[in-house]
Scaffold this active site. Structure first.
Site, PDB file in Angstrom:
ATOM      1  N   CYS A 169       0.873  -1.169   0.000  1.00  0.00           N
ATOM      2  CA  CYS A 169       0.000   0.000   0.000  1.00  0.00           C
ATOM      3  C   CYS A 169       0.909   1.217   0.000  1.00  0.00           C
ATOM      4  CB  CYS A 169      -0.856   0.046   1.258  1.00  0.00           C
ATOM      5  SG  CYS A 169      -1.729  -1.474   1.601  1.00  0.00           S
ATOM      6  N   ARG A 217       1.527   1.787  -6.171  1.00  0.00           N
ATOM      7  CA  ARG A 217       1.632   0.757  -5.133  1.00  0.00           C
ATOM      8  C   ARG A 217       0.290   0.065  -4.880  1.00  0.00           C
ATOM      9  NH1 ARG A 217       6.330   1.379  -2.194  1.00  0.00           N
ATOM     10  NH2 ARG A 217       5.448   0.283  -0.420  1.00  0.00           N
ATOM     11  N   TRP A 261      -3.950  -1.476  -1.045  1.00  0.00           N
ATOM     12  CA  TRP A 261      -3.880  -2.674  -1.889  1.00  0.00           C
ATOM     13  C   TRP A 261      -4.304  -3.791  -0.955  1.00  0.00           C
ATOM     14  CZ3 TRP A 261      -2.924  -4.703  -6.633  1.00  0.00           C
ATOM     15  CH2 TRP A 261      -2.459  -6.011  -6.711  1.00  0.00           C
ATOM     16  N   ASN A 321       0.768  -0.210   6.348  1.00  0.00           N
ATOM     17  CA  ASN A 321       1.125  -0.982   5.167  1.00  0.00           C
ATOM     18  C   ASN A 321       1.811  -2.248   5.661  1.00  0.00           C
ATOM     19  OD1 ASN A 321       2.206  -1.907   2.787  1.00  0.00           O
ATOM     20  ND2 ASN A 321       3.646  -0.233   2.517  1.00  0.00           N
ATOM     21  N   GLY A 322       1.356  -3.415   5.220  1.00  0.00           N
ATOM     22  CA  GLY A 322       1.968  -4.667   5.685  1.00  0.00           C
ATOM     23  C   GLY A 322       0.896  -5.641   6.146  1.00  0.00           C
ATOM     24  N   GLU A 358       9.357 -21.290 -18.315  1.00  0.00           N
ATOM     25  CA  GLU A 358       9.214 -19.932 -17.817  1.00  0.00           C
ATOM     26  C   GLU A 358      10.399 -19.055 -18.263  1.00  0.00           C
ATOM     27  OE1 GLU A 358       7.119 -18.052 -16.881  1.00  0.00           O
ATOM     28  OE2 GLU A 358       7.982 -16.498 -15.619  1.00  0.00           O
ATOM     29  N   LYS A 404      10.046 -15.750 -20.614  1.00  0.00           N
ATOM     30  CA  LYS A 404      10.557 -14.429 -20.201  1.00  0.00           C
ATOM     31  C   LYS A 404      11.444 -13.855 -21.294  1.00  0.00           C
ATOM     32  CE  LYS A 404       8.474 -13.630 -17.676  1.00  0.00           C
ATOM     33  NZ  LYS A 404       7.492 -14.236 -16.870  1.00  0.00           N
ATOM     34  N   GLU A 412       9.367 -12.840 -24.529  1.00  0.00           N
ATOM     35  CA  GLU A 412       8.386 -11.744 -24.429  1.00  0.00           C
ATOM     36  C   GLU A 412       9.019 -10.383 -24.215  1.00  0.00           C
ATOM     37  OE1 GLU A 412       5.578 -11.832 -21.157  1.00  0.00           O
ATOM     38  OE2 GLU A 412       7.028 -12.803 -19.868  1.00  0.00           O
ATOM     39  N   HIS A 440      14.242 -36.217 -29.807  1.00  0.00           N
ATOM     40  CA  HIS A 440      13.149 -36.631 -30.701  1.00  0.00           C
ATOM     41  C   HIS A 440      12.793 -35.551 -31.716  1.00  0.00           C
ATOM     42  CE1 HIS A 440      12.649 -40.257 -28.366  1.00  0.00           C
ATOM     43  NE2 HIS A 440      12.683 -39.517 -27.276  1.00  0.00           N
ATOM     44  N   LYS A 478      -0.856  -6.213 -19.455  1.00  0.00           N
ATOM     45  CA  LYS A 478      -0.674  -6.834 -18.147  1.00  0.00           C
ATOM     46  C   LYS A 478      -1.842  -7.742 -17.791  1.00  0.00           C
ATOM     47  CE  LYS A 478       1.484  -7.624 -14.336  1.00  0.00           C
ATOM     48  NZ  LYS A 478       2.564  -8.620 -14.476  1.00  0.00           N
TER      49      LYS A 478
HETATM   50  C1  F6R Z   1       4.188 -13.549 -18.766  1.00  0.00           C
HETATM   51  C2  F6R Z   1       2.897 -13.129 -18.252  1.00  0.00           C
HETATM   52  C3  F6R Z   1       1.672 -13.764 -18.786  1.00  0.00           C
HETATM   53  C4  F6R Z   1       0.649 -13.993 -17.674  1.00  0.00           C
HETATM   54  C5  F6R Z   1      -0.683 -14.490 -18.245  1.00  0.00           C
HETATM   55  C6  F6R Z   1      -1.683 -14.790 -17.149  1.00  0.00           C
HETATM   56  O1  F6R Z   1       5.234 -12.869 -18.144  1.00  0.00           O
HETATM   57  O2  F6R Z   1       2.829 -12.270 -17.424  1.00  0.00           O
HETATM   58  O3  F6R Z   1       1.955 -14.962 -19.444  1.00  0.00           O
HETATM   59  O4  F6R Z   1       1.190 -14.907 -16.769  1.00  0.00           O
HETATM   60  O5  F6R Z   1      -1.225 -13.541 -19.108  1.00  0.00           O
HETATM   61  O6  F6R Z   1      -1.971 -13.642 -16.418  1.00  0.00           O
HETATM   62  P1  F6R Z   1      -2.665 -13.735 -14.999  1.00  0.00           P
HETATM   63  O7  F6R Z   1      -1.688 -14.399 -14.078  1.00  0.00           O
HETATM   64  O8  F6R Z   1      -2.936 -12.312 -14.620  1.00  0.00           O
HETATM   65  O9  F6R Z   1      -3.904 -14.552 -15.156  1.00  0.00           O
END
Ligand code: F6R
Length: 607
Positions: A2, A27, A74, A100-101, A480, A484, A487, A503, A602
Site C-alpha cells: 500500500c 503501489r 492494496w 502498510n503490511g 518460464e 521471459k 516476451e 526426438h 498486463k
Molecule cells: C508472462 C505473463 C503472462 C501472464 C498471463 C496470465 O510474463 O505475465 O503470461 O502470466 O497472461 O496472467 P494472470 O496471471 O494475470 O492470469
C-alpha cells in the site's frame, strides 16, 4: 503493498497528502483515505477506487489543517470497501493510523483484546489501533512501542492522536518508510516521491526503527525505546526512479522484491512442528479434502508454468493425480469433471478472461473451484468459492516475476496440506518447510550475481534463437525462462524437457544456437548431464544453471550460473531467478521497452 503519506508542518496538509497519494498510486489503488484536523477535531474521509474518487469527495471540504495522514490501499485482509480503507481508528476515534503490511497475529490479538472493542472494518490494521488504545495513557510513542512488542508481521505505520495534533509516530518493519526533512516540517511516505517537490533531504527508516515527529523535531528510537542516530541523505533520484526504488525498471525491482514477498506468501500459513500448512481460505473440511481424487490447475502463460510446478508437488507430496490445463483450451474440450475434482484457477491479475471462463465451466460441471490469485477482490477471487491470495503486491512490469514465485510457494503449501491429510510423513513435511524458510536468503545470493548474468546477456544478446532445457520439476522452469526471454527481448526461444530433445529439437542445434540448461543436483542430475553432453557434441554454446559446488559443470559448458542447493521440489523457487535476470539484462542490452513489451498487456481480459 500500500502507500502511506503523512505531513506535519506549516503548509496546508490536504494538497500535499492528495498529490502524494497520486504519486504512490503505483503501489495499489483499490481504495484510499485521509485523516486531517478540522477545527482541532480529527476528520477521516475515504473512497473506494482511484485517488481521483477521494479527491472528488474532498472538493467540497474546506479543511484548514497543517497535519494529517493518508493511505492508498492494496487489499490483503478484507474486501475492497470504504470501511476497510485506511486510516483506521480505535474505539475512542482518537488514535488514528495508516498501515502498510500484514499483522500476522491479528486474530490472536483481537481475541485477547476481548469483546469490549468495537471494530468498523475486517482489516488486520484496525486491530493495531485498538491495541495501541489499550496502552495509551498520554504518551503516544510509548503506547505504539508497547503495541508493536506484541505484533508479529510487517508494518510501515503512521499513528496520530486527536489530543496531540503536533505529533506523529512512525514505525517500520518490512515495509519501507522515508521521512523527508523540510523547514519546520516533516513528510513521511512509502517512498520519496511525495516529498521530492519540497525537499531532497531524507532519512530512510530501517526495520525495527520508530520515529517520533513534531513540527520542529525528529527523534528516532528502536523498538526498545533506545535512541538511534540517523544519517540524513540527499536524494538524487527523480520521481520515476524513486517509485522504482532506484531500480531502472519495475521488472528488475520486482525480481529483487522476491526474497521479501515470498515471505509474505508463506507467513502465518504453515506449522513447522506439524510439518503442514493451513490455508484457511480453501473453505473445505478435512473430509472434503480427503475425498478429492483429482486436481486440475487452470491458468495462462507464466501462471500455467507455476501450475506445472504445482502438478509435480501435488503428485509427489499428496499422491493426487494432477493436470494442468491452459485455460483457453480447457473451456472448449469438454473436460471430464465430477464432485471429487478440485479445480484451482491460478492468476496474478484475477481478471484473465480465459481463466475465468474455464473456472465457470468447471463450476458448472460440479467441481470444487478455488482461486490462487494476487489481486484482492478481483473477479476470479470473487467468482471462486475460496482460495488463497499470493500476497506478491502490485506487479507493474508486464512480464510476471514475483507473482510466479509466490504462486509456486502457495502451491507448495497446498500440496503439503493435502499431503499431510493423506500419507505424507511429518518428518518430510518439516524438512520441506525448513527448506522453504531458507529460500529468501538463498534467493538473495542468486540476485547478488546480477552483474555476472548481465555479462552473459551481453555475450549472447545477438543470438537469433535459444533453447531452454530442464527435466522433472525444472522443465516448467525452462518453459518460464524461455517465455521471459521471448516476451521482453523478442529473441525466439523454445523450451524442451531434456530427454525429449533427441526426438526432434536437437536438429536445430548449431554453434549459433545457445542452450540454457538447468542441471542442478537432484535425482535427474545424471540424466540431464547426458542431455547436456548431447548438446556439447553438436557444438551449441551451453549456459548451465548448476548447484554450487558442482565444479565439473564448467567442463561441459561455456558458462555456468551457480545456485544454492535446496530440496528438489523447491528448486523452481531458486532456479527461475537467474533466468529472469538473464531475460531482463538481454532485453535491456537490446534496448527493448522492458516494462511494456510490444503487443502485450498486463491483464488479458479478452478471449
Ligand atoms: C508472462 C505473463 C503472462 C501472464 C498471463 C496470465 O510474463 O505475465 O503470461 O502470466 O497472461 O496472467 P494472470 O496471471 O494475470 O492470469
Amino acid at each position: 503493498m500500500c502507500g502511506i503519506v503523512a505531513y506535519i508542518g506549516n503548509k496546508q496538509a490536504l494538497p500535499i497528502l492528495i498529490n502524494g497519494l497520486r504519486r504512490l498510486e503505483y503501489r495499489g489503488y483499490d481504495s484510499a483515505g485521509i485523516a486531517v484536523f478540522d477545527d482541532g477535531k480529527p476528520c477521516t474521509i475515504k473512497a473506494v477506487g482511484k485517488i481521483d474518487n477521494l479527491a472528488e469527495k474532498l472538493k467540497t471540504q474546506n479543511f484548514d489543517s497543517t497535519f494529517g495522514i493518508a493511505h492508498t490501499r492494496w487489499a490483503t485482509h478484507g474486501s475492497v470497501t470504504e470501511s476497510n480503507a485506511h486510516p483506521h481508528a480505535d474505539c475512542t476515534g482518537k488514535i488514528i493510523l495508516a498501515h502498510n503490511g500484514i499483522i500476522e497475529n491479528y486474530r490472536e490479538l483481537k481475541e485477547k483484546l476481548g469483546a469490549n472493542h468495537v471494530y468498523k472494518s475486517e482489516t488486520d490494521s484496525e486491530v493495531l489501533a485498538h491495541l495501541i488504545e489499550t496502552y495509551y495513557t498520554g504518551d503516544l510513542r510509548k503506547a505504539v512501542l508497547e503495541a508493536l512488542a506484541r505484533v508479529r508481521g510487517t508494518y510501515g505505520l503512521v499513528v496520530m492522536h486527536a489530543d496531540r495534533p503536533g505529533q506523529l509516530v512512525v514505525a517500520r518493519m518490512g515495509s519501507p518508510l522515508v521521512v523527508g526533512i523540510g523547514e519546520e516540517e516533516y513528510f513521511v511516505a512509502s517512498d520519496a516521491t511525495p516529498m521530492l517537490a519540497y525537499t531532497k533531504k531524507v532519512i530512510f527508516l530501517e526495520d525495527g526503527e520508530v520515529a517520533d515527529i513534531s513540527r520542529t523535531q525528529l527523534h528516532t528510537v528502536n523498538l526498545k525505546d533506545h535512541n538511534v542516530t540517523k544519517h540524513v541523505e540527499e536524494i538524487e533520484w527523480d520521481e520515476a526512479q524513486a517509485q522504482k526504488q532506484g531500480f531502472p525498471h519495475f521488472m528488475l525491482k520486482e525480481i529483487f522484491d522476491q526474497p521479501n514477498v515470498v515471505q509474505d506468501a508463506i507467513r502465518g500459513r504453515y506449522k513447522l512442528e506439524d510439518g503442514t500448512a493451513h490455508l484457511g481460505g480453501l473453505n473445505m473440511s478435512d473430509e472434503q479434502m480427503r475425498s478429492i481424487k483429482r486436481i486440475i490447475l487452470i491458468a495462462c502463460g507464466t501462471a500455467s508454468y507455476a501450475g506445472i510446478v504445482g502438478k509435480y508437488m501435488f503428485e509427489r507430496l499428496a499422491g493426487i493425480p494432477t493436470e494442468v490445463d491452459v485455460a483457453s483450451e480447457f473451456r472448449y474440450r469438454d473436460p471430464i469433471i465430477d464432485n471429487q475434482t478440485l479445480v484451482f484457477g491460478i492468476s496474478q491479475s484475477g481478471e484473465t478472461a480465459d481463466t475465468l471462463a474455464a473456472l465457470k465451466e468447471a463450476k458448472r460441471k460440479g467441481a470444487f473451484v478455488r482461486g490462487i490469485v494476487n489481486v484482492v477482490g478481483s473477479t476470479i477471487a470473487r467468482e471462486t468459492d475460496g482460495g488463497t491470495y499470493i500476497h506478491a503486491g502490485p506487479e507493474l512490469a508486464v512480464a510476471s516475476t514475483k507473482a510466479y514465485t509466490n504462486m509456486v510457494a502457495v502451491l507448495l503449501l497446498y500440496a503439503l496440506q493435502f499431503g499431510r491429510l493423506n500419507k505424507l510423513s511429518i518428518a518430510t513435511g518439516q524438512r520441506l518447510l525448513q527448506a522453504l524458510v531458507e529460500i529468501p536468503e538463498k534467493m538473495k545470493s542468486i540476485l547478488s550475481q546480477s552483474d555476472k548474468i548481465k555479462e552473459l546477456a551481453e555475450k549472447y544478446k545477438n543470438s537469433r534463437d535459444m533453447l531452454y532445457l530442464g527435466r522433472g520439476i525444472n522443465f516448467p522452469v525452462a518453459l518460464e525462462g524461455s517465455l521471459k526471454l521471448k516476451e521482453i527481448s523478442y529473441i525466439h526461444s523454445e523450451a524442451y524437457p531434456g530427454g525429449e530433445m533427441k526426438h526432434g529439437a536437437i536438429a536445430l542445434l548449431s554453434p549459433e544456437f545457445p542452450v540454457m540448461a538447468i542441471m542442478t543436483k537432484n535425482q535427474l542430475y545424471d540424466k540431464m548431464r547426458s542431455n547436456v553432453e548431447e548438446i556439447k557434441a553438436r557444438k551449441a554454446p551451453i549456459i548451465l544453471v548448476a548447484t554450487e559446488g558442482d565444479d565439473k559443470a564448467i567442463e561441459l559448458a561455456q558458462d555456468v550460473i551457480y545456485v544454492p542447493p535446496t530440496m528438489e521440489l523447491l528448486e523452481p523457487l531458486l532456479n527461475t531467478l537467474p533466468l529472469q535476470l538473464f531475460a531482463y539484462h538481454t532485453a535491456v542490452a537490446l534496448g527493448r521497452d522492458v516494462d511494456r513489451p510490444r503487443n502485450l498487456a498486463k491483464s488479458v481480459t479478452v478471449e
